[in-house]
Design a protein around this motif. Structure first.
Motif, PDB file in Angstrom:
ATOM      1  N   GLN A  41       0.853  -1.123  -0.082  1.00 45.13           N
ATOM      2  CA  GLN A  41      -0.537   0.166   0.247  1.00 45.13           C
ATOM      3  C   GLN A  41       1.119   1.436  -0.195  1.00 45.13           C
ATOM      4  N   LYS A  42       1.967   1.416   0.676  1.00 42.13           N
ATOM      5  CA  LYS A  42       2.601   2.343   0.708  1.00 42.13           C
ATOM      6  C   LYS A  42       3.459   2.597  -0.665  1.00 42.13           C
ATOM      7  N   ALA A  43       4.196   1.321  -1.164  1.00 37.93           N
ATOM      8  CA  ALA A  43       4.644   1.935  -2.211  1.00 37.93           C
ATOM      9  C   ALA A  43       3.255   1.742  -3.412  1.00 37.93           C
ATOM     10  N   ILE A  44       2.591   1.392  -3.283  1.00 35.00           N
ATOM     11  CA  ILE A  44       0.814   2.568  -4.559  1.00 35.00           C
ATOM     12  C   ILE A  44       1.379   3.958  -4.156  1.00 35.00           C
ATOM     13  N   GLN A  45       1.046   4.714  -3.092  1.00 37.76           N
ATOM     14  CA  GLN A  45       1.239   5.783  -3.197  1.00 37.76           C
ATOM     15  C   GLN A  45       2.603   6.839  -3.214  1.00 37.76           C
ATOM     16  N   SER A  46       3.539   5.706  -3.515  1.00 38.86           N
ATOM     17  CA  SER A  46       4.881   6.664  -3.625  1.00 38.86           C
ATOM     18  C   SER A  46       5.043   6.884  -5.114  1.00 38.86           C
ATOM     19  N   ILE A  47       4.522   5.778  -5.783  1.00 38.75           N
ATOM     20  CA  ILE A  47       4.189   5.495  -7.154  1.00 38.75           C
ATOM     21  C   ILE A  47       3.634   6.516  -8.017  1.00 38.75           C
ATOM     22  N   MET A  48       2.512   6.623  -7.268  1.00 43.68           N
ATOM     23  CA  MET A  48       1.285   7.719  -7.356  1.00 43.68           C
ATOM     24  C   MET A  48       1.017   8.881  -7.484  1.00 43.68           C
ATOM     25  N   ILE A  49       1.961   9.255  -6.529  1.00 43.76           N
ATOM     26  CA  ILE A  49       2.489  10.734  -6.902  1.00 43.76           C
ATOM     27  C   ILE A  49       3.255  10.464  -7.845  1.00 43.76           C
ATOM     28  N   ALA A  72      -1.554  -2.892 -14.020  1.00 42.54           N
ATOM     29  CA  ALA A  72      -0.887  -3.548 -14.976  1.00 42.54           C
ATOM     30  C   ALA A  72       0.793  -3.802 -14.493  1.00 42.54           C
ATOM     31  N   TYR A  73       1.141  -2.755 -14.226  1.00 40.92           N
ATOM     32  CA  TYR A  73       2.957  -2.646 -13.808  1.00 40.92           C
ATOM     33  C   TYR A  73       3.439  -3.629 -12.000  1.00 40.92           C
ATOM     34  N   GLY A  74       2.441  -2.421 -10.868  1.00 37.96           N
ATOM     35  CA  GLY A  74       2.441  -2.655  -9.563  1.00 37.96           C
ATOM     36  C   GLY A  74       3.819  -2.545  -9.486  1.00 37.96           C
ATOM     37  N   ASP A  75       4.582  -2.637  -9.337  1.00 33.56           N
ATOM     38  CA  ASP A  75       6.277  -1.258  -8.594  1.00 33.56           C
ATOM     39  C   ASP A  75       6.976  -1.343  -9.689  1.00 33.56           C
ATOM     40  N   GLY A  76       6.809  -2.336 -10.936  1.00 33.33           N
ATOM     41  CA  GLY A  76       8.167  -1.862 -11.849  1.00 33.33           C
ATOM     42  C   GLY A  76       7.691  -0.364 -13.001  1.00 33.33           C
ATOM     43  N   ILE A 134      -2.925  -1.183 -21.682  1.00 34.11           N
ATOM     44  CA  ILE A 134      -3.881  -1.064 -20.954  1.00 34.11           C
ATOM     45  C   ILE A 134      -4.555  -1.100 -21.898  1.00 34.11           C
ATOM     46  N   THR A 135      -5.624  -2.009 -21.124  1.00 33.21           N
ATOM     47  CA  THR A 135      -6.915  -1.333 -21.175  1.00 33.21           C
ATOM     48  C   THR A 135      -7.746  -0.214 -21.272  1.00 33.21           C
ATOM     49  N   GLY A 136      -7.976   1.032 -22.447  1.00 31.91           N
ATOM     50  CA  GLY A 136      -8.135   2.533 -21.823  1.00 31.91           C
ATOM     51  C   GLY A 136      -7.114   2.987 -21.995  1.00 31.91           C
ATOM     52  N   ILE A 137      -6.063   2.819 -22.193  1.00 29.75           N
ATOM     53  CA  ILE A 137      -5.308   3.816 -22.131  1.00 29.75           C
ATOM     54  C   ILE A 137      -4.817   3.194 -24.046  1.00 29.75           C
ATOM     55  N   ALA A 138      -5.350   4.235 -25.281  1.00 31.09           N
ATOM     56  CA  ALA A 138      -5.089   4.617 -25.747  1.00 31.09           C
ATOM     57  C   ALA A 138      -3.303   5.076 -26.553  1.00 31.09           C
TER      58      ALA A 138
END
Length: 722
Positions: free
Chosen positions: A154-162, A180-184, A200-204
């Motif tokens: 969860q902490k990794a998600i937050q840092s990547i989203m930022i 799609a890629y998680g921590d990568g 990724i579906t939805g990213i054209a």
């Protein structure tokens, strides 16, 4: 829940608000779209905020930036453009945050125990001293490790989203990229942001291109142009094409990329050199589709050219008379010819509309084979079609995917030319639904001495994937084809079957007030309300139908006021208003759901329909009981593969039959008002079809035969002209 669009965002100022998430009203797992309520400090009323967020849960403190919009249905909302999370500081907030199900291994029960044990220090203990978690009653070494791992994730998600939002990537895109890629995710973006358009579906391509510009990639960079070319070819697959002509690809790619044709040509040469694109004369293929189409042609020719032992039938006429006596029927000349060809030929096609006796042909053929000790297997592209085939014949029938035995370890089918299926004859129903890739896999697994009988209705919608395999095999003339045209007397008493044939002939259907109805509605909102009344009360009261299990709503389109998404919202609220909500999902216990893509590991497939029969919040699992009584356990992470199924698209209904169907057909659906779609929709109903719309839309569909032709070369390959 509709996803409201901002209004006049160019003049509405951006504001920042902070507060505690009180509850999640709605979440779309495909794109992370949220509707949630925020408790701002010092305010008594809750604030509604909407947007694409991830890892936001009740009890969590968030700081969101966005613009105020006025939604017609839901009032004033803050449309979020970026956000950050701030961990809760109060005991109550911590318990609500942990009890939301966000951290795997912690539900409401363990959240309460944790807070009772550690108080305001709970989050620090999880983060810095996870070994102490075992002090909590019921938490052993395994659960403690699970909680620690989920917390770190969860902490990794937050840092990547930022990071993602800091590079001009929208919250919506960031959610999809992380899923799609998680921590990568960051590494993928830095290496090649155009990978997003492929994966990724939805990213054209356009979305990936915007991200690439933020990362400083030049407009005429070879990586950009190559990605654009591959994107155009990939998009054409969605339209059913196996290839694009050189002219089509160059024109579309040049327009998309906004660079010179010379630069596009140079990158195309590079892709061909790297075998990422296959050139065959004027045609340009993605490698997998080129291999599949060639493979279908070569394998069919191999089967046709391989000698086979004749079925030991002294007199075909006597065999047909024996089948008639066994089933107490009289075969038509067409049906007799179909059975005769199936016995004699290595490969053949039987095609015909509803009521023309395809099932009678299959049953008679199987009886003769059984009498002569000839082995056979039955298959169909979808679970519902296989189940229907099994019920009609009394013999085991499997989906093609199950027949070919998919292996999660191998990530492919275990049945192939090195491990073929064992049978003298394979009979495949609903063959019009089979695309080029699946047919290639099927033929690879069929031993060359075996016979193949393809059964289908060529007037239905073609396969969702690339190719037009059944039509191309028929058009090639290399195998015998029997067309069943006679509608039998018993079938002719059905208004559904009669009208299906009228529509196929370009004639306006006859609404008989018995089993085929038109309820005139011009306004989409009124049409939706009428459909709700029909499904919830009128049809169950008049016809004794179960509104969930026996009535299926089919819409030509997914979006729009009378589209599948809106209809599912309305019907879920009416048919299952009190079902226990699945955390962070739009589902409830008791909902009718559909599998949206093949999941080989769970052994469930695109189009399978079932009911959510069990919800285990602590274990983060739901149980779905499918139509064939299979019970499948889904972890919360697998729920992205499910969608509500009170309503479905006509395309998703292929291969299925329902006791009753209700179809919205309005002028607003004009893009999809085609004869083969209308024909496919009404032939899904066994006993009752109700169209809610207007006669103008019906007439448009009956007249419109302008089906987009598909680029394939299978006919030429089978005729040896290519």
């Amino acid at each position: 829940m509709t996803e409201p669009l901002p209004q006049q965002t160019d003049v509405v100022p951006i504001v920042t608000i902070e507060g505690v998430v009180d509850r999640i009203v709605y979440e779309n797992p495909d794109n992370g779209f949220f509707v949630a309520r925020l408790q701002e400090r010092g305010k008594s009323d809750l604030t509604t905020f909407v947007g694409n967020l991830m890892a936001v849960s009740p009890g969590e403190t968030v700081r969101v930036r966005g613009r105020w919009v006025e939604d017609k249905r839901f009032g004033r909302q803050l449309r979020v453009e970026s956000y950050e999370t701030i961990l809760p500081g109060t005991v109550e907030g911590i318990e609500k945050y942990l009890g939301s199900g966000l951290i795997e291994g912690i539900g409401p029960t363990y959240a309460k125990r944790l807070v009772e044990t550690f108080g305001a220090e709970t989050l620090r203990v999880i983060d810095e001293h996870p070994a102490r978690l075992r002090q909590v009653p019921g938490i052993g070494a395994k659960r403690a490790a699970q909680i620690r791992e989920a917390w770190s994730r969860q902490k990794a998600i937050q840092s990547i989203m930022i990071f993602l939002q800091g590079h001009g990537i929208t919250a919506s895109q960031a959610v999809k990229i992380y899923k799609a890629y998680g921590d990568g995710a960051v590494a993928v973006l830095r290496k090649n942001p155009y990978q997003l358009a492929r994966d990724i579906t939805g990213i054209a391509f356009q979305g990936a291109d915007k991200i690439a510009r933020e990362l400083g990639i030049d407009r005429d960079a070879p990586a950009r142009i190559e990605a654009g070319l591959l994107y155009v070819l990939g998009q054409s697959v969605g339209e059913g094409h196996v290839y694009l002509s050189d002219e089509e690809l160059m024109e579309s790619a040049t327009e998309l990329l906004g660079v010179s044709p010379e630069a596009v040509r140079q990158s195309l040469v590079q892709l061909i050199g790297k075998e990422q694109v296959i050139r065959e004369g004027d045609a340009l293929f993605l490698p997998t589709l080129h291999a599949s189409e060639r493979g279908v042609s070569e394998l069919l020719k191999r089967i046709l050219g391989t000698p086979h032992d004749p079925i030991p039938i002294t007199s075909m006429e006597n065999a047909l008379r024996w089948a008639e006596k066994r089933y107490n029927i009289e075969l038509s000349p067409e049906q007799g010819e179909a059975i005769r060809r199936a016995v004699e030929a290595k490969v053949m096609v039987i095609t015909g509309g509803p009521g023309t006796g395809k099932t009678t042909v299959i049953n008679s053929l199987l009886a003769i084979l059984e009498k002569k000790n000839v082995s056979f297997l039955l298959a169909a592209p979808t679970g519902r079609a296989a189940k229907r085939m099994e019920a009609a014949t009394g013999h085991d029938a499997r989906t093609i995917h199950r027949l070919l035995e998919y292996s999660p370890q191998k990530k492919g089918f275990t049945r192939d030319e090195n491990n073929p299926i064992v049978t003298d004859m394979l009979v495949v129903d609903e063959a019009s639904m089979i695309d080029s890739l699946l047919m290639h896999s099927l033929l690879r697994a069929l031993p060359p001495f075996a016979r193949l009988v393809l059964v289908g209705d060529v007037d239905q919608l073609p396969a969702v994937g690339a190719g037009n395999v059944l039509l191309d095999i028929i058009a090639s003339g290399v195998v015998p084809v029997v067309r069943l045209k006679t509608v039998f007397r018993q079938a002719a008493q059905s208004g559904i079957i009669t009208n299906a044939h009228l529509i196929n002939q370009g004639k306006y259907p006859a609404f008989n007030g018995s089993d085929f109805f038109l309820i005139e509605r011009n306004d989409p909102a009124r049409a939706v309300e009428t459909i709700r009344e029909l499904v919830v009360s009128r049809m169950p009261a008049r016809f004794g139908l179960d509104p969930v299990r026996e009535i299926q709503v089919l819409s030509p389109m997914r979006r729009g006021e009378a589209g599948v998404n809106r209809l599912n919202e309305v019907l879920q609220e009416s048919l299952n208003p009190h079902g226990t909500p699945v955390p962070r999902r739009a589902f409830r216990k008791g909902d009718k759901v559909m599998q949206l893509r093949n999941n080989y590991e769970l052994d469930v497939y695109n189009g399978d329909v079932g009911i959510i029969t069990l919800l285990e919040e602590e274990a983060r699992e739901v149980e779905v009981t499918f139509d064939d009584q299979r019970v499948v356990l889904y972890g919360f992470d697998d729920l992205d593969d499910l969608g509500l199924a009170y309503a479905a698209t006509v395309h998703k209904s292929q291969g299925s039959e329902y006791p009753a169907v209700v179809i919205p057909f309005l002028p607003q659906h004009y893009m999809m008002l085609q004869r083969n779609l209308f024909y496919t929709a009404i032939t899904r109903g066994k006993k009752l079809v109700i169209i809610v719309g207007n006669s103008k839309a019906v007439g448009m569909a009956v007249r419109n035969t302008s089906v987009v032709s598909r680029n394939t070369r299978l006919v030429e390959r089978l005729r040896n002209t290519l």
